[in-house]
Scaffold this active site. Structure first.
Site, PDB file in Angstrom:
ATOM      1  N   ARG A 167       0.827  -1.214   0.000  1.00 62.52           N
ATOM      2  CA  ARG A 167       0.000   0.000   0.000  1.00 62.52           C
ATOM      3  C   ARG A 167       0.862   1.265   0.000  1.00 62.52           C
ATOM      4  NH1 ARG A 167      -2.103  -3.622  -1.363  1.00 62.52           N
ATOM      5  NH2 ARG A 167      -3.945  -4.689  -0.583  1.00 62.52           N
ATOM      6  N   SER A 217     -11.267  -0.576   2.966  1.00 63.77           N
ATOM      7  CA  SER A 217     -10.502  -1.158   4.069  1.00 63.77           C
ATOM      8  C   SER A 217      -9.799  -0.044   4.842  1.00 63.77           C
ATOM      9  CB  SER A 217      -9.479  -2.149   3.520  1.00 63.77           C
ATOM     10  OG  SER A 217      -8.699  -2.694   4.553  1.00 63.77           O
ATOM     11  N   GLU A 287      -4.889   2.523   6.662  1.00 64.66           N
ATOM     12  CA  GLU A 287      -4.640   2.486   5.225  1.00 64.66           C
ATOM     13  C   GLU A 287      -5.303   3.686   4.559  1.00 64.66           C
ATOM     14  OE1 GLU A 287      -6.219  -0.352   1.605  1.00 64.66           O
ATOM     15  OE2 GLU A 287      -5.412  -1.318   3.390  1.00 64.66           O
TER      16      GLU A 287
END
Length: 295
Positions: A167, A217, A287
Site C-alpha cells: 500500500r 478497508s 490504510e
C-alpha cells in the site's frame, strides 16, 4: 469565476461530501475538472504563480476529507479517463475508473488485472496506494507512469523508481501526481478471466458492506494478523460513533449509516486503534488517508 481560467469547469465553495465514497467532507475553495492536460497545466500554473495550494482528489475511495474542507484548488480527474490498448500494454489516464479498466482488459481477453475487478477508485489512486486484493497488486503489472510534479512539470517514472511496497509508492513522499499509467498484461482465456472476476466479485459481495458508504478497508494488514479479526476480538464489531460504525459484516470496514461526519470517522478510528492495542498488543496502522481541515 477566475478570469485567467475561463473555459475550465471550476466550482467555488463546493461541498466535497458529494464526491467522496464516505459521503463526508467539507467545501473546497475551488473544485476543478480539467478536460485535458492543457487545462490541468493551466490550473497548476495559475495556482503556483499565485501561491495557492492545490491537490488532486482522485475518486476519493480510500480517503476521508475532514469537515472543514480543503483550501485552494482541489482537482478531480473525472474527465481524464481514456483507456487505450497497444498490443498487450494497457494505458489508462489517471481518472479512469479502476473497475471499468479491468473490464476493458477482460473484453480483450487480457489477464493480469482480475484482482482489481471490484476495487473502487481511479487508476491514479490505485497506483498511488499500490492497490491490491486477493494476492494481486498494481506493482505486479505496472510498467511506467507520467506524473505531474508539485512544480507543474511532467515526467516519466519507471516501475523501479516507483519503489512499490505494501500500500505504498514513492509518490506518497514526493508529491508527484499520476497523470497516466501503463500496465503489462498477458493474453488469456476469456472464459477463465470472466470466471475469476465473477468469483472475486462474489467474495466481495459476501464479505464486504458494499451497500453502505465507506472508505474501503480502513487499516493495513498487520504482519501475522488480520485487522478485521483483531477488531472482532476486541468486541468492536458494530461499535458506533455518531453516524459511523464498525461494519457488522466485515470489521475491517467502517460505514456511514446515519449522516456521519469526518469527525465521527476519526474518533472511531482512534478508538479502534487504542482498544485493539490494549487487547492484543498490536497497533493498527490506517490504510485510509485523512486530509483537509477540521471544523
Amino acid at each position: 469565476m477566475i478570469a485567467e481560467l475561463e473555459g475550465i469547469d471550476i466550482r467555488e465553495n463546493e461541498a466535497l461530501k458529494h464526491y467522496t465514497y464516505t459521503q463526508v467532507g467539507g467545501p473546497a475553495d475551488f473544485l476543478a475538472f480539467p478536460r485535458n492536460h492543457y487545462e490541468l497545466s493551466r490550473i497548476v500554473d495559475y495556482a503556483n504563480h499565485n501561491h495557492i495550494p492545490w491537490m488532486v482528489l482522485g475518486n476519493a475511495s480510500n480517503l476521508i476529507v475532514r469537515d472543514g474542507g480543503i483550501r485552494g484548488f482541489v482537482i478531480m480527474f473525472d474527465k481524464l479517463n481514456t483507456v487505450r490498448l497497444n498490443g498487450y500494454t494497457l494505458e489508462a489516464e489517471a481518472g479512469a475508473n479502476l473497475i471499468e479498466t479491468t473490464k476493458v482488459a477482460k473484453f480483450h481477453s487480457l489477464t493480469g488485472f482480475e484482482f482489481a475487478c471490484g476495487i473502487p477508485g481511479s487508476i491514479g489512486g490505485a497506483v498511488f496506494m499500490n492497490a491490491g486484493a486477493y494476492g494481486g497488486e498494481i506493482a505486479h503489472i505496472f510498467l511506467s507512469a507520467k506524473v505531474l510534479t508539485p512544480e507543474g512539470k511532467i515526467k516519466k517514472i519507471s516501475a523501479r523508481e516507483m519503489a512499490f511496497g505494501y500500500r505504498h509508492s514513492v509518490i506518497q513522499e514526493t508529491g508527484d501526481i499520476v497523470i497516466s499509467a501503463k500496465f503489462a498484461l498477458k493474453p488469456g482465456n476469456h472464459d477463465s478471466i470472466c470466471q475469476e472476476m465473477n468469483r472475486l466479485n462474489h467474495l466481495r459481495q459476501l464479505k464486504q458492506p458494499l451497500e453502505f458508504p465507506s472508505c474501503g478497508s480502513v487499516f493495513k494488514r498487520p504482519p501475522g494478523h488480520f485487522a478485521g479479526q483483531l477488531i472482532m476480538d476486541a468486541n468492536l464489531k458494530g461499535h458506533r460513533v455518531g453516524g459511523v460504525e464498525v461494519s457488522k459484516k466485515h470489521a475491517g470496514f467502517m460505514i456511514n449509516v446515519a449522516d456521519g461526519s469526518a469527525k465521527d470517522y476519526e474518533e472511531l478510528i482512534a478508538h479502534v486503534i487504542k482498544t485493539v492495542e490494549q487487547t492484543s498488543g498490536v497497533r493498527l496502522e490506517p490504510e485510509v488517508r485523512i486530509i483537509g481541515e477540521s471544523l
